[in-house]
Design a protein around this motif. Sequence first.
Motif, PDB file in Angstrom:
ATOM      1  N   ARG A  86       0.843  -1.197   0.000  1.00 48.30           N
ATOM      2  CA  ARG A  86       0.000   0.000   0.000  1.00 48.30           C
ATOM      3  C   ARG A  86       0.879   1.247   0.000  1.00 48.30           C
ATOM      4  O   ARG A  86       1.920   1.284   0.651  1.00 48.30           O
ATOM      5  CB  ARG A  86      -0.878   0.003   1.263  1.00 48.30           C
ATOM      6  N   TRP A 127     -10.588   6.408  14.354  1.00 44.98           N
ATOM      7  CA  TRP A 127     -10.008   5.073  14.167  1.00 44.98           C
ATOM      8  C   TRP A 127      -9.593   4.507  15.505  1.00 44.98           C
ATOM      9  O   TRP A 127      -9.142   5.267  16.392  1.00 44.98           O
ATOM     10  CB  TRP A 127      -8.761   5.120  13.267  1.00 44.98           C
ATOM     11  N   GLY A 129      -6.926   2.867  16.001  1.00 47.13           N
ATOM     12  CA  GLY A 129      -5.486   3.096  16.123  1.00 47.13           C
ATOM     13  C   GLY A 129      -5.154   4.437  16.771  1.00 47.13           C
ATOM     14  O   GLY A 129      -4.137   4.572  17.472  1.00 47.13           O
ATOM     15  N   TYR A 185       2.671  -9.046   7.806  1.00 45.56           N
ATOM     16  CA  TYR A 185       1.639  -9.403   6.815  1.00 45.56           C
ATOM     17  C   TYR A 185       1.840 -10.829   6.297  1.00 45.56           C
ATOM     18  O   TYR A 185       0.879 -11.551   6.031  1.00 45.56           O
ATOM     19  CB  TYR A 185       1.662  -8.406   5.652  1.00 45.56           C
ATOM     20  N   GLU A 230      -8.974  -2.321  12.057  1.00 45.54           N
ATOM     21  CA  GLU A 230      -8.716  -3.445  11.161  1.00 45.54           C
ATOM     22  C   GLU A 230      -8.654  -4.738  11.976  1.00 45.54           C
ATOM     23  O   GLU A 230      -8.037  -4.774  13.036  1.00 45.54           O
ATOM     24  CB  GLU A 230      -7.394  -3.202  10.430  1.00 45.54           C
ATOM     25  N   GLU A 249      -6.488 -11.230  16.822  1.00 42.35           N
ATOM     26  CA  GLU A 249      -5.436 -10.304  16.383  1.00 42.35           C
ATOM     27  C   GLU A 249      -4.139 -11.089  16.213  1.00 42.35           C
ATOM     28  O   GLU A 249      -3.771 -11.876  17.074  1.00 42.35           O
ATOM     29  CB  GLU A 249      -5.263  -9.198  17.440  1.00 42.35           C
TER      30      GLU A 249
HETATM   31  O1  0WD Z   1      -4.181   7.511   7.794  1.00 41.33           O
HETATM   32  C1  0WD Z   1      -3.769   7.139   8.871  1.00 41.33           C
HETATM   33  N1  0WD Z   1      -3.041   7.955   9.617  1.00 41.33           N
HETATM   34  C2  0WD Z   1      -4.054   5.774   9.369  1.00 41.33           C
HETATM   35  C3  0WD Z   1      -4.930   5.013   8.698  1.00 41.33           C
HETATM   36  C4  0WD Z   1      -3.374   5.292  10.572  1.00 41.33           C
HETATM   37  C5  0WD Z   1      -3.800   3.990  10.967  1.00 41.33           C
HETATM   38  C6  0WD Z   1      -4.698   3.273  10.229  1.00 41.33           C
HETATM   39  N2  0WD Z   1      -5.246   3.767   9.109  1.00 41.33           N
HETATM   40  C7  0WD Z   1      -6.270   3.067   8.388  1.00 41.33           C
HETATM   41  C8  0WD Z   1      -5.920   1.859   7.673  1.00 41.33           C
HETATM   42  O2  0WD Z   1      -6.524   2.034   6.417  1.00 41.33           O
HETATM   43  C9  0WD Z   1      -6.611   0.700   8.339  1.00 41.33           C
HETATM   44  O3  0WD Z   1      -7.223  -0.112   7.370  1.00 41.33           O
HETATM   45  O4  0WD Z   1      -7.240   2.735   9.300  1.00 41.33           O
HETATM   46  C10 0WD Z   1      -7.661   1.389   9.145  1.00 41.33           C
HETATM   47  C11 0WD Z   1      -7.868   0.789  10.511  1.00 41.33           C
HETATM   48  O5  0WD Z   1      -6.797   1.106  11.248  1.00 41.33           O
HETATM   49  P1  0WD Z   1      -6.705   0.804  12.811  1.00 41.33           P
HETATM   50  O6  0WD Z   1      -7.106  -0.584  13.058  1.00 41.33           O
HETATM   51  O7  0WD Z   1      -7.363   1.886  13.534  1.00 41.33           O
HETATM   52  O8  0WD Z   1      -5.125   0.977  12.987  1.00 41.33           O
HETATM   53  P2  0WD Z   1      -4.120   0.215  13.936  1.00 41.33           P
HETATM   54  O9  0WD Z   1      -4.765  -0.376  15.122  1.00 41.33           O
HETATM   55  O10 0WD Z   1      -3.004   1.170  14.159  1.00 41.33           O
HETATM   56  O11 0WD Z   1      -3.543  -0.924  13.014  1.00 41.33           O
HETATM   57  C12 0WD Z   1      -4.212  -2.126  12.759  1.00 41.33           C
HETATM   58  C13 0WD Z   1      -3.591  -2.805  11.570  1.00 41.33           C
HETATM   59  C14 0WD Z   1      -2.105  -2.996  11.690  1.00 41.33           C
HETATM   60  O12 0WD Z   1      -1.871  -4.225  12.293  1.00 41.33           O
HETATM   61  P3  0WD Z   1      -0.724  -4.377  13.423  1.00 41.33           P
HETATM   62  O13 0WD Z   1      -0.848  -5.800  13.874  1.00 41.33           O
HETATM   63  O14 0WD Z   1       0.570  -4.089  12.743  1.00 41.33           O
HETATM   64  O15 0WD Z   1      -1.044  -3.399  14.506  1.00 41.33           O
HETATM   65  O16 0WD Z   1      -3.809  -2.027  10.398  1.00 41.33           O
HETATM   66  C15 0WD Z   1      -2.619  -2.019   9.622  1.00 41.33           C
HETATM   67  C16 0WD Z   1      -1.631  -2.958  10.264  1.00 41.33           C
HETATM   68  O17 0WD Z   1      -1.761  -4.211   9.684  1.00 41.33           O
HETATM   69  N3  0WD Z   1      -2.203  -0.623   9.572  1.00 41.33           N
HETATM   70  C17 0WD Z   1      -2.420   0.151   8.546  1.00 41.33           C
HETATM   71  N4  0WD Z   1      -2.987  -0.106   7.394  1.00 41.33           N
HETATM   72  C18 0WD Z   1      -3.064   0.909   6.533  1.00 41.33           C
HETATM   73  N5  0WD Z   1      -2.612   2.141   6.785  1.00 41.33           N
HETATM   74  C19 0WD Z   1      -1.926   1.423   8.891  1.00 41.33           C
HETATM   75  C20 0WD Z   1      -2.016   2.441   7.945  1.00 41.33           C
HETATM   76  N6  0WD Z   1      -1.559   3.663   8.175  1.00 41.33           N
HETATM   77  N7  0WD Z   1      -1.425   1.376  10.132  1.00 41.33           N
HETATM   78  C21 0WD Z   1      -1.615   0.116  10.533  1.00 41.33           C
END
Ligand code: 0WD
Length: 380
Positions: A86, A127, A129, A185, A230, A249
């Motif tokens: 991505r 989100w 995250g 991944y 996610e 998870e």
């Molecule tokens: O634009 C941004 N600043 C962000 C967008 C930051 C964090 C996430 N996202 C997006 C992504 O599209 C994702 O699909 O939000 C969606 C959900 O995110 P979340 O669950 O709130 O994020 P988080 O808990 O930080 O991460 C969950 C998983 C990660 O797994 P691990 O086990 O490594 O924590 O989402 C992935 C990663 O697999 N991930 C992301 N995917 C896409 N864009 C991102 C990111 N920036 N950060 C983590």
Amino acid sequence: SDYNTNKRHRSSDESQQRLPETLSAHRQLYERNFPLYKQPVEVGFFSLDSRRSFFNDQRQLRYYVQPRKSPDFNLRDGYTSRFVKRDDSVKEKLDHLLQWILANRDKIQTRDQTPSSSALGVDFVTWRGHLTKVLTTPYETQEGWMLAASKFRGTIYISEVETDAARENRETRSERQEEMMYWGYKFEQYMCADNVDGTPDPGGVVNTNEAFCTVVQTRLADHKLLFSGEVDCRVKDPDAPPAPGCYVELKTSAEICTPKQQSNFHRYKLLKWWAQSFLPGVPQIVAGFRDHDGIVVSVETFQTSKISQLIKNEYNCWKPTVCMNFCSDFLSFIKSVVKEDDPRLVYLFRWDPHRDVTYTVHRDSPFTILPDWYIKDIKS
Ligand code: 0WD
Ligand code: CA
């Protein structure tokens, strides 16, 4: 025409009461009883496909497959040949979650809606995250954050803004770091099947555009929350508890060989793992421990609810109550600051390690969170 202030920005018709301008993140201030945190309820889900297109369904949900006793997972396999990454320079903000809201407004629960509440019936949309970062703030010493907030029709939307330091890190990652980001991944691919009766396909392509996200509602103290996170996979058992109780998870981490490594794992990694899974109510975390060459040497399951017991032997360790009380107080702080209901106004909250949370205010700036297509649709 950005303006920017740490001082007063209230119009004269607003309360004369002095607002707090900053919020401390000192952990000692948050050592009180655990706040109310309602069991998160899944109100929906969505999928992002290999081209990052939104689908209002669960097509990307995968199924957990228990590995053999001694798995032979090589997390480096496919990095140069079967990997579609991505583009992480594209900032999607809350867009996919907003798309979900527009398609599912009727599914948002407004059961205990108070008369003063918003059109959506929730106080915050964000989100998962972003909330994880807030929860871990009292213990974080390395990385700060910036969170933008805007109020629209009574709901405050919170979206992360990349700090200069985070951007610098992203743009100067070493080849080793780039490859290690792939390992997580690849582990997912070894552990998940696309169908309930399927088996993992380690020969396939890893495409990090693909995602399955749950949307949950819950309440922290007096804050009604709607957020999305996610989800890696669910258990196959059709009689498992309903989502999010059936979700799993997946994580990877360096193998633990010394007491020092064990202590660091408990102090830093388990804090982040706990916060991330506790928030949406994901009950189990399956960890693959790998060596320096990306070979998985063991796989271990952690119950999210038992992590806080696991770390209690650690001297001066983190406490869930501090994380949750800080989050609750930060959301109260946001509510006290974000008074004006105007999506063109962004309140930018900033925290750096060893500092207090501060904020600035910006009108019609690049920080704007809500796109016109969302505002127009909600208004119609
Ligand atoms: O634009 C941004 N600043 C962000 C967008 C930051 C964090 C996430 N996202 C997006 C992504 O599209 C994702 O699909 O939000 C969606 C959900 O995110 P979340 O669950 O709130 O994020 P988080 O808990 O930080 O991460 C969950 C998983 C990660 O797994 P691990 O086990 O490594 O924590 O989402 C992935 C990663 O697999 N991930 C992301 N995917 C896409 N864009 C991102 C990111 N920036 N950060 C983590
Ligand atoms: Ca994961």
